[in-house]
Design an enzyme around this catalytic site. Structure first.
Site, short mmCIF file in Angstrom:
data_model
loop_
_atom_site.label_atom_id
_atom_site.label_comp_id
_atom_site.label_asym_id
_atom_site.label_seq_id
_atom_site.Cartn_x
_atom_site.Cartn_y
_atom_site.Cartn_z
N ALA A 60 0.86 -1.18 0.00
CA ALA A 60 0.00 0.00 0.00
C ALA A 60 0.90 1.23 0.00
O ALA A 60 2.07 1.15 0.36
CB ALA A 60 -0.87 -0.02 1.24
N GLY B 79 0.51 -5.15 0.71
CA GLY B 79 -0.57 -5.13 -0.28
C GLY B 79 -0.14 -5.72 -1.61
O GLY B 79 -0.97 -6.25 -2.35
N GLU C 193 -0.60 -9.28 -1.22
CA GLU C 193 -2.04 -9.54 -1.14
C GLU C 193 -2.66 -9.52 -2.55
O GLU C 193 -3.53 -10.35 -2.87
CB GLU C 193 -2.70 -8.52 -0.21
CG GLU C 193 -2.28 -8.76 1.25
CD GLU C 193 -2.69 -7.66 2.20
OE1 GLU C 193 -3.08 -7.98 3.34
OE2 GLU C 193 -2.62 -6.47 1.83
N GLU D 211 3.73 -5.64 7.33
CA GLU D 211 2.88 -4.63 7.96
C GLU D 211 3.17 -4.39 9.43
O GLU D 211 3.13 -3.25 9.90
CB GLU D 211 1.40 -5.01 7.77
CG GLU D 211 0.85 -4.74 6.39
CD GLU D 211 1.12 -5.86 5.38
OE1 GLU D 211 1.97 -6.73 5.67
OE2 GLU D 211 0.48 -5.87 4.32
C1 3H9 Z 1 0.54 -2.41 3.30
O1 3H9 Z 1 0.78 -2.85 2.22
C2 3H9 Z 1 -0.81 -2.52 3.95
C3 3H9 Z 1 -1.74 -3.50 3.27
O2 3H9 Z 1 -1.64 -4.79 3.85
C4 3H9 Z 1 -3.20 -3.14 3.45
C5 3H9 Z 1 -3.68 -1.91 2.82
C6 3H9 Z 1 -5.17 -1.77 2.88
N1 3H9 Z 1 4.61 3.50 0.21
O3 3H9 Z 1 13.20 1.73 0.35
P1 3H9 Z 1 13.63 2.50 -0.86
C7 3H9 Z 1 9.31 4.95 -1.27
S1 3H9 Z 1 1.71 -1.58 4.22
C8 3H9 Z 1 5.07 4.70 -0.17
O4 3H9 Z 1 14.76 3.44 -0.72
P2 3H9 Z 1 14.70 0.18 -2.19
C9 3H9 Z 1 10.40 5.37 -0.32
O5 3H9 Z 1 9.92 6.28 0.64
C10 3H9 Z 1 3.10 -1.49 3.14
N2 3H9 Z 1 6.34 4.95 -0.50
O6 3H9 Z 1 13.88 1.53 -2.10
C11 3H9 Z 1 11.41 5.98 -1.26
O7 3H9 Z 1 10.92 7.26 -1.62
P3 3H9 Z 1 11.91 8.47 -2.04
C12 3H9 Z 1 3.89 -2.74 3.15
C13 3H9 Z 1 7.18 3.93 -0.48
O8 3H9 Z 1 14.84 -0.14 -3.63
C14 3H9 Z 1 11.30 5.08 -2.48
O9 3H9 Z 1 10.01 4.47 -2.40
N3 3H9 Z 1 5.07 -2.57 2.33
C15 3H9 Z 1 6.78 2.65 -0.10
O10 3H9 Z 1 15.91 0.23 -1.31
C16 3H9 Z 1 12.35 4.02 -2.56
O11 3H9 Z 1 12.33 3.26 -1.36
C17 3H9 Z 1 6.27 -2.19 2.85
O12 3H9 Z 1 6.41 -1.98 4.03
C18 3H9 Z 1 5.43 2.44 0.26
N4 3H9 Z 1 4.94 1.23 0.60
O13 3H9 Z 1 13.74 -0.91 -1.54
C19 3H9 Z 1 7.39 -2.10 1.85
N5 3H9 Z 1 7.85 1.82 -0.14
O14 3H9 Z 1 12.65 7.98 -3.26
C20 3H9 Z 1 8.25 -0.91 2.11
C21 3H9 Z 1 8.88 2.57 -0.55
O15 3H9 Z 1 10.99 9.60 -2.30
N6 3H9 Z 1 9.26 -0.71 1.11
N7 3H9 Z 1 8.50 3.84 -0.76
O16 3H9 Z 1 12.78 8.66 -0.83
C22 3H9 Z 1 10.41 -1.39 1.07
O17 3H9 Z 1 10.65 -2.27 1.87
C23 3H9 Z 1 11.42 -0.97 0.05
O18 3H9 Z 1 11.03 0.28 -0.47
C24 3H9 Z 1 11.62 -1.94 -1.14
C25 3H9 Z 1 12.58 -1.30 -2.17
C26 3H9 Z 1 12.23 -3.26 -0.62
C27 3H9 Z 1 10.32 -2.24 -1.82
#
Ligand code: 3H9
Length: 644
Positions: free
Chosen positions: A61, A100, A103, A123
């Site tokens: 999400a 998400g 999901e 999450e």
């Molecule tokens: C969820 O999904 C809830 C659902 O179950 C239910 C919903 C109803 N959202 O980490 P990076 C941005 S909860 C918004 O450096 P990498 C981050 O801020 C979510 N922004 O990249 C950064 O922005 P900027 C569950 C996000 O390549 C840029 O993307 N998911 C999100 O080292 C690059 O990020 C997670 O917790 C997000 N979800 O790693 C996953 N994610 O460039 C969280 C990232 O402006 N994300 N950004 O500074 C990660 O673990 C890593 O980003 C990922 C890539 C491994 C994907």
């Protein structure tokens, strides 16, 4: 176009392109919603492959939407719609399918993952539970035990493990698009498996659930989401699908609005902002290909291990052959420990050591691009090292000191090309701790500073820039924290009550137990040094203990007593006797009162640090405390906590 549709014969290919990480913002949810409708209505399409552009599959999400009211289409409805699609969808996963994103993949009838991909439900690390069927579909897909592991730890798993857990149907290498199309086409030749929501689930017996609850409560130390996630999983295993979905959704919405989730989101975004400070935008870092560490003690060996873990060759310099051998032994024992814990194979550990050249001759440094000094914390010793480095190294080699409290300007005095000098303050054990304080001097060039940040990224560390003062950000706050803890004790709060209160607040240890573990003598010697140079360093209670030979666990006692071979702190009559004259009876504080005094002192010092420009922003201070000093992540750090 965030969502585009192509064709490969009778298979439709839906591509999501929503940089940077294909997060499921409203526009993407709508795009996928519409795609299901369009493809259902197209009689020439027999199956659909869902694939993503860019570095990753859907990473979850959009966390930045979490502070706002939810806007339709809601994610759980989208996942249901995918699952109910008239044509079978196959998720083609590269990078990470998280939260998400996973999901959505579970809404698809099949999941194909590239061998380098990972999947997970992180999450709980954001203070919430999965909110679009993660707790309800995962047990139906992979069984309750796998679901509990995935959801309550929040740890993603690699493709191979995901396959063995039943989370994905196939792992492929090479061309994900072609492999997934082939998979989808072949799947049409067999009867379809039932959608996940229609699959049966078997709940383990109540004793198993109780065991899980106990283990998770112990691990969570006050964090609520993991236990609430377990509740959701149990309901998912024991109740009908729709009832479990309703429970999950209510829990998700409740936790999304909680203080813990706000704190964890704050840290999530602070961590991602840290490596890219605005004032270095456009400054190109130097590429680091070769490194050296001066000093093979605990700190030096830890730094060398961190560099090797990042694949960088390391020259390890010590003062003589005996010290070289000790340094190598320190380094080897770090890698041996990693083998014992299953983190490295024997072969990987050997390769780590093979990348180290050790010796006492500074001529070994003639080609090195980055040198990090980690010798004894003594100005004269460090200055002597830099005098030699100035002669032995390339004029453009970046020279860094790992000092934790000496003034880097004095260490670098007289160094040729001082623009390449910088402080890089690692935290012990340096190969484990994520924090790196980066301390530029007035002569440090922007390129050198940017290289410090780039190095942190290379090492997987969280960089925080700190200005020059006694203790930089972290140790300066630590000093204030300890002083406040001593004030509480002077005012009559028992030592053990202070420690217990901080543990209850979410710290792994209280301030006195932590000093006993690390040794009281380090800070004592520092104060003695300050006194010797004429600075004002009032006597602390710790000084009294050290003078009486009580330096902590290593001397069998410090603030507490310790039985031989036992690290359990026991209240000490000797300590009570030594401190008796300094303690007056004051008001009795509750555990919350104690924690609020101590975290308040941290925030007050943080405020002063900001006002003096030592830290650039409050969230940097929070990162320092969370990653360097055990501040509970789910409280967001002292600055965040003080704001709320
Ligand atoms: C969820 O999904 C809830 C659902 O179950 C239910 C919903 C109803 N959202 O980490 P990076 C941005 S909860 C918004 O450096 P990498 C981050 O801020 C979510 N922004 O990249 C950064 O922005 P900027 C569950 C996000 O390549 C840029 O993307 N998911 C999100 O080292 C690059 O990020 C997670 O917790 C997000 N979800 O790693 C996953 N994610 O460039 C969280 C990232 O402006 N994300 N950004 O500074 C990660 O673990 C890593 O980003 C990922 C890539 C491994 C994907």
């Amino acid at each position: 176009m965030i969502v585009s549709i192509d064709r490969d014969g009778d298979i439709a290919l839906v591509t999501v392109d929503n940089p940077p990480v294909n997060a499921l913002g409203q526009a993407l949810r709508q795009g996928l919603w519409d795609a299901v409708g369009a493809l259902d209505a197209d009689p020439t399409v027999r199956a659909v492959v869902l694939i993503c552009a860019g570095r990753t599959f859907i990473a979850g999400a959009d966390v930045s939407e979490f502070g706002k009211p939810p806007v339709p289409p809601h994610l759980p409805d989208l996942v249901d719609r995918l699952e109910g699609a008239a044509k079978p969808w196959t998720a083609a996963i590269h990078g990470s399918a998280l939260g998400g994103g996973f999901e959505v993949a579970m809404g698809c009838r099949f999941r194909v993952a590239l061998d380098s991909a990972s999947v997970g439900l992180p999450e709980v690390t954001l203070g919430i539970v999965p909110g679009a069927s993660g707790t309800v579909r995962t047990p139906r897909l992979a069984g309750v035990e796998a679901a509990v592991e995935l959801v309550t730890t929040g740890r993603p798993v690699k493709a191979g493990k995901a396959l063995s857990m039943g989370l994905v149907d196939a792992v492929v290498s090479g061309d994900l698009r072609a492999e997934s199309l082939a998979f989808a086409r072949k799947a049409l030749t067999h009867p379809l498996p039932p959608p996940i929501s229609a699959r049966p689930v078997t709940s383990p017996d109540p004793a198993w659930w109780d065991e899980q609850r106990k283990a998770i409560a112990k691990r969570a130390k006050g964090e609520v989401a993991p236990l609430r996630a377990l509740d959701c999983l149990r309901i998912a295993a024991e109740k009908p699908f729709a009832e479990a979905m309703a429970h999950e959704r209510a829990t998700f919405l409740e936790l999304r609005a909680s203080d813990q989730a706000a704190a964890l989101r704050h840290i999530f975004f602070a961590e991602r902002a840290a490596p890219k400070p605005a004032h270095l935008a456009g400054v190109k870092p130097r590429e680091i290909r070769s490194t050296a560490v001066i000093g093979g003690g605990t700190m030096g060996a830890g730094i060398a291990a961190a560099l090797r873990d990042a694949g960088l060759p390391v020259v390890l310099i010590e003062r003589d052959e005996e010290a070289v051998q000790r340094g190598l032994a320190n380094l080897r024992s770090i890698f041996d420990g990693a083998v014992k814990r299953g983190r490295l194979t024997e072969a990987q550990a050997r390769a780590r050591m093979d990348g180290v050249t050790a010796g006492s001759d500074y001529a070994l440094l003639s080609g090195t691009g980055l040198v990090i000094e980690a010798v004894f914390e003594d100005l004269a010793v460090k200055r002597a090292v830099f005098a030699r480095l100035g002669q032995a190294c390339r004029p453009d080699a970046i020279l860094a000191t790992n000092t934790s409290y000496l003034d880097p300007r004095l260490i670098a005095e007289g160094l040729p090309h001082p623009d390449r000098f910088i402080g890089l303050h690692f935290f012990s054990p340096a190969n484990v701790m994520k924090l790196l304080e980066i301390v530029p001097t007035p002569t440090t060039s922007p390129e050198t500073l940017a290289t410090g940040f780039a190095l942190a990224r290379q090492l997987g560390k969280i960089p925080v820039q700190a200005g020059i003062c006694d203790g930089f950000i972290g140790n300066r706050i630590l000093k204030r924290y300890r002083a406040e803890a001593e004030t509480l004790v002077r005012d009559g709060t028992p030592i053990a009550a202070v420690d217990a209160a901080m543990r209850a607040h979410g710290f792994a240890m209280g301030p006195f137990e932590a000093q006993d573990l690390g040794g009281l003598d380090i800070a004592y010697l520092q104060r003695e040094g300050a006194r010797a140079s004429g600075q004002d360093a009032p006597e602390t209670l710790g000084d009294i203990l050290v003078r009486a030979g009580r330096k902590g666990q290593k001397t069998g006692g410090g603030w507490y007593d310790y039985a031989p071979g036992d690290r359990t702190p026991k209240p000490s009559d000797t300590t009570a006797g030594l401190l008796a004259g300094r303690i007056t009876a004051g008001p009795t504080l509750t555990a919350e009162g104690i924690a609020s005094r101590l975290t308040g002192a941290m925030a007050a010092e943080g405020k002063a640090i900001l006002e003096e420009g030592i830290a650039l922003k409050p969230s940097d201070i929070d990162l320092v405390e969370v990653h360097g000093y055990g501040y509970p992540r789910w409280r967001g750090g002292p600055m965040f906590a003080a704001e709320g």
